[in-house]
Design a protein around this motif. Sequence first.
Motif, PDB file in Angstrom:
ATOM      1  N   PRO A   1       1.666 -14.050  -9.632  1.00 13.60           N
ATOM      2  CA  PRO A   1       2.227 -13.570  -8.367  1.00 13.60           C
ATOM      3  C   PRO A   1       1.436 -12.419  -7.747  1.00 13.60           C
ATOM      4  O   PRO A   1       1.856 -11.854  -6.746  1.00 13.60           O
ATOM      5  N   HIS A   2       0.304 -12.082  -8.331  1.00 13.83           N
ATOM      6  CA  HIS A   2      -0.359 -10.844  -7.908  1.00 13.83           C
ATOM      7  C   HIS A   2      -1.872 -10.966  -8.044  1.00 13.83           C
ATOM      8  O   HIS A   2      -2.443 -10.619  -9.082  1.00 13.83           O
ATOM      9  N   THR A   3      -2.525 -11.477  -7.014  1.00  7.56           N
ATOM     10  CA  THR A   3      -3.989 -11.538  -7.034  1.00  7.56           C
ATOM     11  C   THR A   3      -4.579 -10.994  -5.734  1.00  7.56           C
ATOM     12  O   THR A   3      -3.945 -11.016  -4.684  1.00  7.56           O
ATOM     13  N   HIS A   4      -5.790 -10.476  -5.864  1.00  6.16           N
ATOM     14  CA  HIS A   4      -6.572 -10.024  -4.704  1.00  6.16           C
ATOM     15  C   HIS A   4      -7.931 -10.712  -4.795  1.00  6.16           C
ATOM     16  O   HIS A   4      -8.827 -10.240  -5.488  1.00  6.16           O
ATOM     17  N   LEU A   5      -8.060 -11.845  -4.141  1.00  7.78           N
ATOM     18  CA  LEU A   5      -9.337 -12.561  -4.142  1.00  7.78           C
ATOM     19  C   LEU A   5     -10.021 -12.340  -2.803  1.00  7.78           C
ATOM     20  O   LEU A   5      -9.360 -12.287  -1.765  1.00  7.78           O
TER      21      LEU A   5
ATOM     22  N   PHE B   1       7.036  -9.583   1.403  1.00  9.41           N
ATOM     23  CA  PHE B   1       6.265  -8.578   2.141  1.00  9.41           C
ATOM     24  C   PHE B   1       5.903  -7.436   1.205  1.00  9.41           C
ATOM     25  O   PHE B   1       6.732  -6.956   0.445  1.00  9.41           O
ATOM     26  N   LYS B   2       4.651  -6.981   1.312  1.00  9.84           N
ATOM     27  CA  LYS B   2       4.188  -5.904   0.423  1.00  9.84           C
ATOM     28  C   LYS B   2       4.042  -4.606   1.193  1.00  9.84           C
ATOM     29  O   LYS B   2       3.411  -4.563   2.250  1.00  9.84           O
ATOM     30  N   VAL B   3       4.601  -3.550   0.619  1.00 12.55           N
ATOM     31  CA  VAL B   3       4.459  -2.229   1.225  1.00 12.55           C
ATOM     32  C   VAL B   3       3.808  -1.295   0.203  1.00 12.55           C
ATOM     33  O   VAL B   3       4.225  -1.240  -0.954  1.00 12.55           O
TER      34      VAL B   3
ATOM     35  N   VAL C   1       5.786  -4.045  -8.077  1.00 11.90           N
ATOM     36  CA  VAL C   1       4.602  -4.647  -8.704  1.00 11.90           C
ATOM     37  C   VAL C   1       4.004  -3.694  -9.749  1.00 11.90           C
ATOM     38  O   VAL C   1       4.283  -2.488  -9.745  1.00 11.90           O
ATOM     39  N   HIS C   2       3.214  -4.237 -10.606  1.00 11.61           N
ATOM     40  CA  HIS C   2       2.468  -3.518 -11.649  1.00 11.61           C
ATOM     41  C   HIS C   2       3.114  -2.226 -12.174  1.00 11.61           C
ATOM     42  O   HIS C   2       2.598  -1.127 -12.006  1.00 11.61           O
ATOM     43  N   VAL C   3       4.228  -2.396 -12.858  1.00 13.30           N
ATOM     44  CA  VAL C   3       4.906  -1.260 -13.494  1.00 13.30           C
ATOM     45  C   VAL C   3       4.133  -0.890 -14.761  1.00 13.30           C
ATOM     46  O   VAL C   3       3.794  -1.755 -15.571  1.00 13.30           O
TER      47      VAL C   3
ATOM     48  N   SER D   1      -1.298 -10.491 -12.683  1.00 11.60           N
ATOM     49  CA  SER D   1      -2.578 -10.027 -13.213  1.00 11.60           C
ATOM     50  C   SER D   1      -3.098  -8.799 -12.466  1.00 11.60           C
ATOM     51  O   SER D   1      -3.789  -7.977 -13.022  1.00 11.60           O
ATOM     52  N   ASP D   2      -2.749  -8.679 -11.175  1.00 12.54           N
ATOM     53  CA  ASP D   2      -3.398  -7.708 -10.294  1.00 12.54           C
ATOM     54  C   ASP D   2      -4.920  -7.888 -10.337  1.00 12.54           C
ATOM     55  O   ASP D   2      -5.675  -6.909 -10.321  1.00 12.54           O
ATOM     56  N   GLN D   3      -5.327  -9.160 -10.419  1.00 11.24           N
ATOM     57  CA  GLN D   3      -6.754  -9.490 -10.364  1.00 11.24           C
ATOM     58  C   GLN D   3      -7.383  -8.856  -9.130  1.00 11.24           C
ATOM     59  O   GLN D   3      -6.941  -9.061  -8.009  1.00 11.24           O
TER      60      GLN D   3
HETATM   61 ZN   LIG Z   1      -2.517  -5.307  -6.525  1.00 12.12          ZN
END
Ligand SMILES: [Zn+2]
Length: 472
Positions: free
Chosen positions: A57-61, A149-151, A238-240, A314-316
């Motif tokens: 649920p968490h990638t930055h490509l 939505f991401k803040v 996200v990413h705790v 992953s926060d890739q």
């Molecule tokens: Zn991230």
Amino acid sequence: MKKIIKNGTIVTATDTYEADLLIKDGKIAMIGQHLEEKGAEVIDAKGYYVFPGGIDPHTHLDMPFGGTVTKDDFESGTIAAAFGGTTTIIDFCLTNKGEPLKKAIETWHNKAKGKAVIDYSFHLMISEITDEVLEELPKVIEEEGITSFKVFMAYKNVFQADDGTLYRTLVAAKELGALVMVHAENGDVIDYLTKKALADGNTDPIYHALTRPPELEGEATGRACQLTELAGSQLYVVHVTCAQAVEKIAEARNKGLDVWGETCPQYLVLDQSYLEKPDFEGAKYVWSPPLREKWHQEVLWNALKNGQLQTLGSDQCSFDFKGQKELGRGDFTKIPNGGPMIEDRVSILFSEGVKKGRITLNQFVDIMSTRIAKLFGLFPKKGTIAVGSDADLVIFDPNIERVISAETHHMAVDYNAFEGMKITGEPVSVLSRGEFVVRDKQFVGKPGYGQYLKRAKYGTLTLSKQDEKLTI
Ligand SMILES: [Zn+2]
């Protein structure tokens, strides 16, 4: 083409049992004993687990950051994801203030189109709430199927939104049926602490961690929870990374608030001392929030076990050490934030979680796939093994021992944050909608095969009964 997967042990978020699977038209058509079907290819999965494909649920490509762009794009990133047992990703579509959301979404579609080898969807970043944004949001949900939505509460003067924007996003999400995701760190105080560190001549990578202490993550997490309560809305943190944030999420959940928490593999197995590696190698471990002192790891594992945290992303966000991370030599604030995690997310959770007895096999499936599908409007198309679900499957060898290394990984980046880590278990074959993407550890997929996924509104089912309430 029809396929039968025989003799495997099927594992879902609730059950573990031996059965055969018949796949037709990309979907699971039948589950049963001794299945036979004329013209079907038979795949023997004896001795292997069969999991629903992982959902990240968490990638930055292909994401611009700090004057550079992430090394992995939608091709190399999704290939690596598939090798790691992930068959769906949800990437973050960045927006720019004053620019129509539609334009930002178009940009992200263009990044993925023709490249992704597995299915994908987008979250949308909200950087401001204006009349134009409020007018566009219903269309984003209805037409694009973007229901999260991401803040950012951190990255002052870059991504950071103010509390008013967060509150108004929560209110809008409640009305429209979306889930608000927050990066919870107190960006204002971090801004002060980093400036002070640089003024004092403290420029090494370790100061990245020391200027973003866990108290500031706990504070922002608590603030986001309170604003969620006031708005009567729903929140996904996200990413705790730390005890302070877990505490705030647990407190909110105990009050009955609709608050969810994600952690990432790096926080479960790496710690702050990695940032002190010599020869600037600490920069490989610079991302936000930072790695914490080792004792937080046990808190995170316990939170996954007892349900205070529910998912693993992953926060890739990968940058080469050479030429990219190196931009921050002599000034840790110039190190591009992020790490290469998309490939090892599922295997680390299995090896360190299931094999070491910290979570059950069924919890593992829930954390890396099922719960994510439910929270982000993909269930039951994705996230489970059931008749009618997409045949997104991982055939997994639970006993093979291996060592994680950049030498053998499939990401485009020049290092692996888990280099040298011994783990047990590996995906052997991975199918997306009934087609092999990885077969016997060889890539057999095709760039452009991956489809964009429109997602259901928060708390509803994706299949025909759009309005039926889903109990998450
Ligand atoms: Zn991230």
